[in-house]
Design an enzyme around this catalytic site. Structure first.
Site, PDB file in Angstrom:
ATOM      1  N   ASN A 147       7.738   2.269  -4.515  1.00  6.05           N
ATOM      2  CA  ASN A 147       7.814   1.086  -5.389  1.00  6.05           C
ATOM      3  C   ASN A 147       6.594   0.879  -6.286  1.00  6.05           C
ATOM      4  O   ASN A 147       6.696   0.181  -7.288  1.00  6.05           O
ATOM      5  CB  ASN A 147       8.119  -0.168  -4.569  1.00  6.05           C
ATOM      6  CG  ASN A 147       7.007  -0.531  -3.624  1.00  6.05           C
ATOM      7  OD1 ASN A 147       6.317   0.333  -3.108  1.00  6.05           O
ATOM      8  ND2 ASN A 147       6.836  -1.818  -3.396  1.00  6.05           N
ATOM      9  N   LYS A 170       0.967  12.862   0.113  1.00  4.76           N
ATOM     10  CA  LYS A 170       2.423  13.053   0.155  1.00  4.76           C
ATOM     11  C   LYS A 170       3.111  11.824  -0.441  1.00  4.76           C
ATOM     12  O   LYS A 170       3.219  10.770   0.188  1.00  4.76           O
ATOM     13  CB  LYS A 170       2.916  13.241   1.600  1.00  4.76           C
ATOM     14  CG  LYS A 170       4.349  13.742   1.607  1.00  4.76           C
ATOM     15  CD  LYS A 170       5.231  13.101   2.653  1.00  4.76           C
ATOM     16  CE  LYS A 170       6.055  11.959   2.317  1.00  4.76           C
ATOM     17  NZ  LYS A 170       7.050  12.024   1.277  1.00  4.76           N
ATOM     18  N   SER A 224       7.936   1.329   5.067  1.00  3.77           N
ATOM     19  CA  SER A 224       8.705   0.374   5.865  1.00  3.77           C
ATOM     20  C   SER A 224       8.127   0.247   7.279  1.00  3.77           C
ATOM     21  O   SER A 224       7.387   1.115   7.748  1.00  3.77           O
ATOM     22  CB  SER A 224      10.156   0.834   5.936  1.00  3.77           C
ATOM     23  OG  SER A 224      10.198   2.085   6.574  1.00  3.77           O
ATOM     24  N   GLU A 247       0.377  -0.240   5.937  1.00  5.84           N
ATOM     25  CA  GLU A 247       0.822  -1.405   5.160  1.00  5.84           C
ATOM     26  C   GLU A 247       2.333  -1.341   5.104  1.00  5.84           C
ATOM     27  O   GLU A 247       2.894  -0.351   4.642  1.00  5.84           O
ATOM     28  CB  GLU A 247       0.231  -1.386   3.747  1.00  5.84           C
ATOM     29  CG  GLU A 247      -1.251  -1.685   3.682  1.00  5.84           C
ATOM     30  CD  GLU A 247      -1.603  -3.086   4.177  1.00  5.84           C
ATOM     31  OE1 GLU A 247      -0.707  -3.953   4.264  1.00  5.84           O
ATOM     32  OE2 GLU A 247      -2.773  -3.305   4.503  1.00  5.84           O
ATOM     33  N   CYS A 281       6.509  -5.441  -1.856  1.00  7.73           N
ATOM     34  CA  CYS A 281       6.284  -5.895  -0.482  1.00  7.73           C
ATOM     35  C   CYS A 281       5.796  -7.332  -0.475  1.00  7.73           C
ATOM     36  O   CYS A 281       5.927  -8.037   0.520  1.00  7.73           O
ATOM     37  CB  CYS A 281       5.276  -4.988   0.204  1.00  7.73           C
ATOM     38  SG  CYS A 281       3.811  -4.742  -0.786  1.00  7.73           S
ATOM     39  N   GLU A 459      -6.967  -2.601   2.767  1.00 11.24           N
ATOM     40  CA  GLU A 459      -7.111  -1.687   1.633  1.00 11.24           C
ATOM     41  C   GLU A 459      -7.809  -2.439   0.495  1.00 11.24           C
ATOM     42  O   GLU A 459      -7.778  -3.653   0.434  1.00 11.24           O
ATOM     43  CB  GLU A 459      -5.745  -1.220   1.151  1.00 11.24           C
ATOM     44  CG  GLU A 459      -4.980  -0.465   2.219  1.00 11.24           C
ATOM     45  CD  GLU A 459      -3.922   0.444   1.639  1.00 11.24           C
ATOM     46  OE1 GLU A 459      -4.282   1.525   1.149  1.00 11.24           O
ATOM     47  OE2 GLU A 459      -2.732   0.082   1.681  1.00 11.24           O
TER      48      GLU A 459
HETATM   49  P1  NAD Z   1       9.671   4.436   3.773  1.00 12.52           P
HETATM   50  O1  NAD Z   1       9.094   3.963   5.045  1.00 12.52           O
HETATM   51  O2  NAD Z   1      11.071   4.885   3.762  1.00 12.52           O
HETATM   52  O3  NAD Z   1       8.821   5.672   3.211  1.00 12.52           O
HETATM   53  C1  NAD Z   1       7.434   5.564   2.969  1.00 12.52           C
HETATM   54  C2  NAD Z   1       6.839   6.967   2.993  1.00 12.52           C
HETATM   55  O4  NAD Z   1       6.930   7.471   4.323  1.00 12.52           O
HETATM   56  C3  NAD Z   1       7.556   7.971   2.103  1.00 12.52           C
HETATM   57  O5  NAD Z   1       6.619   8.813   1.479  1.00 12.52           O
HETATM   58  C4  NAD Z   1       8.402   8.741   3.094  1.00 12.52           C
HETATM   59  O6  NAD Z   1       8.723  10.052   2.669  1.00 12.52           O
HETATM   60  C5  NAD Z   1       7.490   8.776   4.297  1.00 12.52           C
HETATM   61  N1  NAD Z   1       8.171   9.042   5.569  1.00 12.52           N
HETATM   62  C6  NAD Z   1       9.450   8.787   5.907  1.00 12.52           C
HETATM   63  N2  NAD Z   1       9.706   9.205   7.165  1.00 12.52           N
HETATM   64  C7  NAD Z   1       8.561   9.726   7.645  1.00 12.52           C
HETATM   65  C8  NAD Z   1       8.178  10.309   8.883  1.00 12.52           C
HETATM   66  N3  NAD Z   1       9.039  10.451   9.892  1.00 12.52           N
HETATM   67  N4  NAD Z   1       6.910  10.727   9.030  1.00 12.52           N
HETATM   68  C9  NAD Z   1       6.008  10.582   8.027  1.00 12.52           C
HETATM   69  N5  NAD Z   1       6.313  10.050   6.826  1.00 12.52           N
HETATM   70  C10 NAD Z   1       7.574   9.616   6.637  1.00 12.52           C
HETATM   71  O7  NAD Z   1       9.423   3.271   2.694  1.00 12.52           O
HETATM   72  P2  NAD Z   1       9.920   3.221   1.168  1.00 12.52           P
HETATM   73  O8  NAD Z   1      11.392   2.980   1.181  1.00 12.52           O
HETATM   74  O9  NAD Z   1       9.388   4.374   0.395  1.00 12.52           O
HETATM   75  O10 NAD Z   1       9.154   1.924   0.636  1.00 12.52           O
HETATM   76  C11 NAD Z   1       9.632   0.635   0.831  1.00 12.52           C
HETATM   77  C12 NAD Z   1       8.878  -0.054   1.946  1.00 12.52           C
HETATM   78  O11 NAD Z   1       7.482  -0.031   1.665  1.00 12.52           O
HETATM   79  C13 NAD Z   1       9.213  -1.530   2.099  1.00 12.52           C
HETATM   80  O12 NAD Z   1       9.355  -1.853   3.454  1.00 12.52           O
HETATM   81  C14 NAD Z   1       7.998  -2.235   1.521  1.00 12.52           C
HETATM   82  O13 NAD Z   1       7.781  -3.536   2.012  1.00 12.52           O
HETATM   83  C15 NAD Z   1       6.917  -1.317   1.908  1.00 12.52           C
HETATM   84  N6  NAD Z   1       5.733  -1.513   1.077  1.00 12.52           N
HETATM   85  C16 NAD Z   1       4.658  -2.117   1.650  1.00 12.52           C
HETATM   86  C17 NAD Z   1       3.515  -2.361   0.902  1.00 12.52           C
HETATM   87  C18 NAD Z   1       2.323  -3.006   1.529  1.00 12.52           C
HETATM   88  O14 NAD Z   1       1.228  -2.801   1.029  1.00 12.52           O
HETATM   89  N7  NAD Z   1       2.469  -3.766   2.592  1.00 12.52           N
HETATM   90  C19 NAD Z   1       3.467  -1.969  -0.433  1.00 12.52           C
HETATM   91  C20 NAD Z   1       4.588  -1.357  -0.991  1.00 12.52           C
HETATM   92  C21 NAD Z   1       5.712  -1.121  -0.209  1.00 12.52           C
END
Ligand code: NAD
Length: 491
Positions: A147, A170, A224, A247, A281, A459
């Protein structure tokens, strides 16, 4: 474009996958590398080997490289913003704004390389000095979401390199274009081979390779909660255990009190809930409104929503771009059905929209009559869907605001100093906003949450050093007897 950057070389990926424009699914932004675990291992080994040199490199070199990166990002903000909006779907002004933010972050951490400070303390033992210094951690694995395709990588890569760590980055599968462009800039700025590596690929392949490698000392993850939990478990299970920073999600409340300036409250709500297609988020997904202003607020928000322009992210005049992909759209629609089944009132939006090009267009949705225990008020939807919950008074609004498993950002719209101060003190969130949207933060101050939203050090800003460095306490006894000045002969 089909390249990873590993050990100082651009290498074709084992596989490639298309990068689709969510505003126009017929538009393929490009084919991008999808690495396998072996490529991730190679990048990790390169980062491991490069660490001793980079961790002892001159701070002037690190400063100059980071500054160069920031300068080039800024000089190319329009082009990079267009690429970002094309692959992620936020509007062009939002895309350019994010690119500028990435540049500012590199500039900030360029400056920080020259300001690394320690402490010197007296010891409780005579003749002993104590120095407390910070040292880099090692190889850091950076796993980022889709995002904020350039700002989040920037706020991890810049401090990681500034403090002398080496990096394996990554990015999320959906946004390889911005990651690739940023990496090209970092490489061009002159990072030595192995210091920075880009490995695009699946989380379950490349992400897990980072989590499982004993050569990786720390993981900074944004994504997530479900993935964050897996990351945490893997970091603890690894030998040696890894340092981690997570995060994760949010379900951020915006409280609107009877004494709020209605115009300010409506703008905070609409901006916080729906801009960037609600895919932040920090989005204000729960609007908690006291009885005296509730109906006027709902009328004004629904009226304002009628004028929102949902269209192609790159079109001028678009205020809200498409949802990022079919999966996210399905999730948004699923929660809209859940809200209706739970008995909430869909007061506005929630329908699919047709535009000139085939894309994932959804009219921002507002639910009223929402009980905070409903799933639509408790679970992160991550789309342009907001709920309105009525509260008797400020005290009940605060209770509702805190009644969530998340704790990233929280806001209040009020003209009362008393309530604003009380809310700042008692809100269970990492960031609190008064008369501002819950989303939209500065780049030089800490970012992060509490409860289910975050785990580990903050962060951004100077607080970033907590994660990207490790503390050393050095004791020195120099062997001298305590010095007692003799009376001067002349006195
Ligand atoms: P996601 O958890 O699906 O993926 C995040 C990253 O993790 C991706 O690069 C993905 O390829 C990787 N990933 C997935 N499975 C993995 C595994 N088993 N091992 C290691 N890495 C793995 O999240 P998303 O759909 O890309 O992003 C949306 C989420 O991010 C929402 O929940 C949002 O709230 C959160 N977010 C949080 C913040 C914050 O700072 N708190 C900021 C932006 C987004």
């Amino acid at each position: 474009m089909n390249m990873n950057y590993i050990a100082g070389e651009w290498l074709a990926g084992t596989h490639a996958a298309p990068n689709i424009n969510p505003s126009n699914t017929a538009d393929v932004v490009g084919e991008f590398a999808r690495a396998e675990a072996a490529e991730a291992e190679k990048a990790i080994a390169a980062a491991y080997d490069a660490f001793p040199g980079w961790s002892r490199s001159s701070i002037q070199l690190r400063h100059d490289i980071l500054k160069k990166v920031g300068d080039e990002i800024l000089a190319r903000k329009d082009e990079l913003g267009r690429l970002l909006s094309r692959e992620e779907g936020k509007t062009l002004p939002e895309g350019i704004g994010e690119v500028v933010r990435a540049s500012q972050i590199f500039q900030f951490f360029a400056g920080e390389t020259l300001r690394m400070a320690g402490d010197k303390l007296a010891s409780v033992r005579p003749g002993v000095d104590i120095e407390i210094t910070r040292e880099p951690v090692g190889v850091i694995g950076l796993i980022t979401p889709w995002n904020f395709p350039i700002a989040i990588p920037a706020w991890k890569i810049a401090p990681a390199l500034a403090y002398g760590n080496t990096v394996v980055f990554k990015p999320a599968e959906l946004v390889p274009g911005s990651a690739h462009a940023l990496s090209e800039i970092i490489v061009r700025a002159g990072v030595p081979a192995g210091v920075f590596n880009l490995v695009m690929g699946r989380g379950s392949v490349v992400g897990e390779a980072l989590l499982n490698s004993p050569k990786v000392s720390a993981i900074s993850f944004t994504g997530s909660v479900a993935t964050g939990r897996k990351v945490a478990q893997a970091c603890i299970a690894s030998d040696p255990m890894k340092k981690m920073q997570l995060e994760m999600g949010g379900k951020n409340p915006l409280v609107v009190l009877d004494d709020a300036d209605l115009k300010v409250a409506v703008e905070c709500a609409v901006n916080g809930a729906f801009f960037s297609t609600g895919q932040r988020c920090t989005a204000s997904s729960r609007l908690i409104v006291t009885s005296g202003i509730h109906d006027r607020f709902v009328d004004a928000v629904t009226e304002r929503m009628k004028s929102l322009v949902v269209d192609d992210a790159l079109k001028s005049g678009t205020q809200i771009g498409p949802v990022v992909d079919q999966n996210q759209l399905d999730q948004d629609l699923k929660y809209i059905r859940i809200g209706q089944d739970e008995g909430a009132t869909l007061a506005a939006g929630g329908e699919l929209l047709n535009r000139e090009t085939p894309g994932f267009y959804l009219a921002p949705a507002l639910f009223t009559n929402v009980d905070n225990r409903m799933r639509i008020a408790q679970e992160e939807i991550f789309g342009p869907v907001a709920t309105v919950t009525r509260a008797r008074d400020y005290e009940e609004a605060l209770e509702i605001a805190n009644d969530t498993q998340f704790g990233l950002s929280a806001g209040i719209c009020t003209t009362s100093l008393k309530h604003a101060s009380h809310f700042k003190r008692n809100s269970e969130a990492g960031m609190v906003m008064v008369n501002l949207p819950t989303a939209g933060v500065d780049y030089h101050v800490p970012f992060g949450g509490r409860k289910g939203s975050s785990y580990g050090p903050r962060e951004q800003g100077r607080y970033a050093e907590e994660f990207y460095t490790t503390v050393k306490t050095a004791y020195t006894f120099d062997g001298n007897e305590p010095y007692v000045p003799k009376t001067r002969a002349s006195e």
